[in-house]
Write a protein that holds these residues in place. Structure first.
Motif, mmCIF file in Angstrom:
data_model
loop_
_atom_site.group_PDB
_atom_site.id
_atom_site.type_symbol
_atom_site.label_atom_id
_atom_site.label_comp_id
_atom_site.label_asym_id
_atom_site.label_seq_id
_atom_site.Cartn_x
_atom_site.Cartn_y
_atom_site.Cartn_z
ATOM 1 N N GLU A 1 -4.029 -8.221 -10.481
ATOM 2 C CA GLU A 1 -4.933 -7.584 -11.436
ATOM 3 C C GLU A 1 -4.825 -8.251 -12.805
ATOM 4 O OE1 GLU A 1 -4.948 -3.000 -9.725
ATOM 5 O OE2 GLU A 1 -3.683 -3.534 -11.414
ATOM 6 N N SER A 2 -5.834 -8.053 -13.590
ATOM 7 C CA SER A 2 -5.796 -8.548 -14.963
ATOM 8 C C SER A 2 -4.801 -7.719 -15.773
ATOM 9 C CB SER A 2 -7.175 -8.464 -15.597
ATOM 10 O OG SER A 2 -7.593 -7.115 -15.707
ATOM 11 N N VAL A 3 -4.318 -8.269 -16.871
ATOM 12 C CA VAL A 3 -3.340 -7.565 -17.706
ATOM 13 C C VAL A 3 -3.909 -6.262 -18.264
ATOM 14 C CG1 VAL A 3 -1.963 -7.722 -19.814
ATOM 15 C CG2 VAL A 3 -2.097 -9.681 -18.261
ATOM 16 N N PRO A 4 -5.143 -6.237 -18.782
ATOM 17 C CA PRO A 4 -5.673 -4.946 -19.274
ATOM 18 C C PRO A 4 -5.722 -3.862 -18.200
ATOM 19 C CG PRO A 4 -6.999 -6.758 -20.100
ATOM 20 C CD PRO A 4 -6.067 -7.345 -19.087
ATOM 21 N N LEU A 5 -6.103 -4.247 -16.954
ATOM 22 C CA LEU A 5 -6.165 -3.251 -15.884
ATOM 23 C C LEU A 5 -4.774 -2.753 -15.526
ATOM 24 C CD1 LEU A 5 -7.882 -1.667 -13.908
ATOM 25 C CD2 LEU A 5 -7.758 -3.590 -12.319
ATOM 26 N N LYS A 6 -3.779 -3.645 -15.518
ATOM 27 C CA LYS A 6 -2.408 -3.225 -15.229
ATOM 28 C C LYS A 6 -1.893 -2.270 -16.300
ATOM 29 C CE LYS A 6 -0.275 -6.678 -12.243
ATOM 30 N NZ LYS A 6 0.232 -5.647 -11.321
ATOM 31 N N VAL A 7 -2.179 -2.581 -17.547
ATOM 32 C CA VAL A 7 -1.747 -1.697 -18.632
ATOM 33 C C VAL A 7 -2.420 -0.327 -18.509
ATOM 34 C CG1 VAL A 7 -1.802 -1.351 -21.135
ATOM 35 C CG2 VAL A 7 -1.245 -3.607 -20.197
ATOM 36 N N PHE A 8 -3.704 -0.340 -18.186
ATOM 37 C CA PHE A 8 -4.449 0.918 -18.057
ATOM 38 C C PHE A 8 -3.903 1.766 -16.913
ATOM 39 C CE2 PHE A 8 -7.931 3.221 -15.975
ATOM 40 C CZ PHE A 8 -8.269 4.111 -17.000
ATOM 41 N N THR A 9 -3.722 1.172 -15.728
ATOM 42 C CA THR A 9 -3.224 1.939 -14.583
ATOM 43 C C THR A 9 -1.777 2.380 -14.795
ATOM 44 O OG1 THR A 9 -2.699 -0.145 -13.440
ATOM 45 C CG2 THR A 9 -4.811 0.894 -12.934
ATOM 46 N N SER A 10 -0.987 1.593 -15.540
ATOM 47 C CA SER A 10 0.390 1.996 -15.838
ATOM 48 C C SER A 10 0.409 3.239 -16.718
ATOM 49 C CB SER A 10 1.135 0.853 -16.532
ATOM 50 O OG SER A 10 1.270 -0.269 -15.689
ATOM 51 N N CYS A 11 -0.418 3.242 -17.751
ATOM 52 C CA CYS A 11 -0.496 4.412 -18.633
ATOM 53 C C CYS A 11 -0.980 5.634 -17.856
ATOM 54 C CB CYS A 11 -1.428 4.120 -19.799
ATOM 55 S SG CYS A 11 -0.833 2.830 -20.925
ATOM 56 N N LEU A 12 -1.968 5.429 -16.989
ATOM 57 C CA LEU A 12 -2.494 6.529 -16.181
ATOM 58 C C LEU A 12 -1.427 7.072 -15.251
ATOM 59 C CD1 LEU A 12 -5.229 7.966 -15.835
ATOM 60 C CD2 LEU A 12 -5.751 6.363 -13.990
ATOM 61 N N VAL B 1 -4.979 2.128 -0.602
ATOM 62 C CA VAL B 1 -4.680 1.881 -2.011
ATOM 63 C C VAL B 1 -4.247 0.430 -2.160
ATOM 64 C CG1 VAL B 1 -4.065 4.255 -2.569
ATOM 65 C CG2 VAL B 1 -2.323 2.724 -1.652
ATOM 66 N N LEU B 2 -4.347 -0.090 -3.359
ATOM 67 C CA LEU B 2 -4.097 -1.503 -3.605
ATOM 68 C C LEU B 2 -2.609 -1.742 -3.820
ATOM 69 C CD1 LEU B 2 -7.046 -2.055 -6.101
ATOM 70 C CD2 LEU B 2 -7.040 -2.475 -3.637
ATOM 71 N N GLN B 3 -1.985 -2.521 -2.926
ATOM 72 C CA GLN B 3 -0.581 -2.853 -3.088
ATOM 73 C C GLN B 3 -0.441 -3.869 -4.221
ATOM 74 O OE1 GLN B 3 1.787 -3.351 0.521
ATOM 75 N NE2 GLN B 3 -0.037 -2.907 1.731
ATOM 76 N N GLY B 4 0.345 -3.525 -5.207
ATOM 77 C CA GLY B 4 0.458 -4.346 -6.398
ATOM 78 C C GLY B 4 -0.150 -3.664 -7.607
ATOM 79 N N ASP B 5 -0.980 -2.660 -7.354
ATOM 80 C CA ASP B 5 -1.553 -1.866 -8.440
ATOM 81 C C ASP B 5 -0.528 -0.828 -8.889
ATOM 82 O OD1 ASP B 5 -3.713 -0.652 -10.071
ATOM 83 O OD2 ASP B 5 -3.396 1.006 -8.689
ATOM 84 N N CYS B 6 -0.416 -0.599 -10.179
ATOM 85 C CA CYS B 6 0.619 0.279 -10.729
ATOM 86 C C CYS B 6 0.426 1.737 -10.331
ATOM 87 C CB CYS B 6 0.659 0.142 -12.245
ATOM 88 S SG CYS B 6 1.010 -1.539 -12.830
#
Length: 398
Positions: A28-39, A152-157
């Motif tokens: 994933e892109s860095v912004p998407l990783k940051v977003f899903t991590s916060c979520l 679900v996406l393996q690697g997604d936070c």
């Protein structure tokens, strides 16, 4: 919001001509990783504060919890207790087919409602998984974008938490009513029964614990019903059972007769071991199998390092940073003795280090083991690594 990602394939085992033998990891892109991590962090905090999710049975993907160490040590204690106290014990290991990849999106939405997740967050996750697309990339080619219809996406936070929430619907069910009473009872020092154990869960790896076959079968039947509801597939051929019973005046291993969907669950042969979360378990709780595997792995890797056309310093770096890290997990979860590590692995390591540094047999290696600031090479022996790993394990259990 970004609705397309790329996946790479990591080979798991067996032949490379079968796509099922690969694990897709999402990039994933860095912004998407940051977003899903916060979520993920906000949802987990909400679930924990309101006691909506269970942490005693499910140990996977839980922050600051050494779940693998806890489960493996607990299971070893249960087996030793059953053998020494001459009590009946039945253990069934369960395996789900591509658990994270088979999770239906409709189930995710229902699970979010079940856990009282606020509607705006629910709609946000629904939007994330609606018409989501991925492309498989390799060294030679990349596929066109494919719509992700399930899983679900393996690697997604966020994915591990969504899976835990889905499985939590079953965990909460078996914690209610009389299901805990079907487990293996423990007794305190005064002989009063307490804390029955009936289920271990780490992500999708499950172990059913009970004192009798019929109790274990009841729990298996409930799990089968839940899998039908969740559209999850149990791979019965990958499951296994292990049993201990009292025969005459001693405990013996036996083969339980349990069924899942009218199929007989494979049974652990007498004298053989089963493996759960990377650790081997058998009736005598001997460490012969782990010792053999560690020794073979150590010999195999260090001999390959020796064959490489590298400077001695680089070979030592490979030994320190790669080889010792490969065996550190086994050092953490097994009960092998430090004496065995010193007598077996230290000798092998010393032989190769002497060879790489071209040291005579009369030369001492004491200076080699010193840190860099004391003019050494900062090389540690397997026995030192073993002490470090055991310290980490004891600290986690404390």
């Amino acid at each position: 919001m970004e609705k397309s990602v790329h996946d790479i394939l990591i080979h798991k085992k067996d032949g490379t001509d079968n796509p099922a033998n690969f694990r897709p990891i999402t990039l994933e892109s860095v912004p998407l990783k940051v977003f899903t991590s916060c979520l993920r962090n906000k949802i987990f905090a909400f679930l924990s504060e309101n006691n909506y999710i269970e942490h005693d049975i499910q140990k996977g993907f839980i922050p600051n919890v050494a779940g693998t160490v806890e489960h493996t040590v607990h299971m070893a204690h249960i087996i030793n207790t059953a053998r020494i106290k001459q009590r009946s014990l039945v253990i069934t290991l369960l395996d789900l087919k591509n658990a994270l990849g088979e999770l239906h999106h409709n189930l995710i939405y229902k699970v979010l409602q079940y856990h009282h997740i606020p509607d705006p967050i629910n709609e946000l996750i629904r939007s994330l998984y609606t018409n989501f697309q991925t492309s498989i990339i390799t060294e030679k080619f990349s596929t066109p974008f494919i719509t992700v219809g399930r899983g679900v996406l393996q690697g997604d936070c966020l994915s591990p938490l969504l899976f835990n929430m889905s499985f939590n619907t079953f965990v909460q069910h078996i914690k209610s009513e009389s299901f805990p009473e079907l487990g293996f009872w423990k007794f305190n020092k005064t002989g009063i029964p307490c804390n029955p154990i009936h289920w271990f869960q780490f992500a999708d790896d499950a172990a059913v614990i009970s004192s009798q076959e019929k109790e274990n079968q009841i729990l298996l039947n409930r799990f089968s019903v839940w899998c039908q509801w969740a559209n999850m597939i149990i791979r019965v051929d990958k499951c296994s059972t292990f049993g201990i019973e009292k025969h005459s005046s001693k405990s013996v291993q036996y083969q339980p007769k349990l069924f899942i969907s009218h199929l007989l669950v494979p049974r652990t042969e007498t004298g053989e071991s089963f493996r759960y979360l990377g650790r081997y378990f058998n009736f005598n709780m001997s460490e012969e199998k782990p010792q053999s595997d560690i020794c073979d792995l150590f010999n195999n890797i260090i001999s390959k390092i020796d064959e490489l056309h590298l400077y001695p310093r680089n070979k030592i770096l490979l030994y320190s940073r790669y080889l010792l890290s490969k065996i550190s997990w086994d050092f953490t979860i097994t009960d092998i003795s430090q004496t065995w590590v010193c007598e077996t692995l230290d000798g092998i390591a010393t032989k190769y280090i002497r060879k790489w540094l071209e040291l005579p047999i009369s030369a001492t290696l004491s200076n080699v083991y010193l840190p860099y600031n004391k003019f050494g090479l900062n090389v540690i022996l397997p026995s030192t690594k073993f002490i470090q790993c055991q310290t980490v394990s004891r600290l986690a259990l404390k």
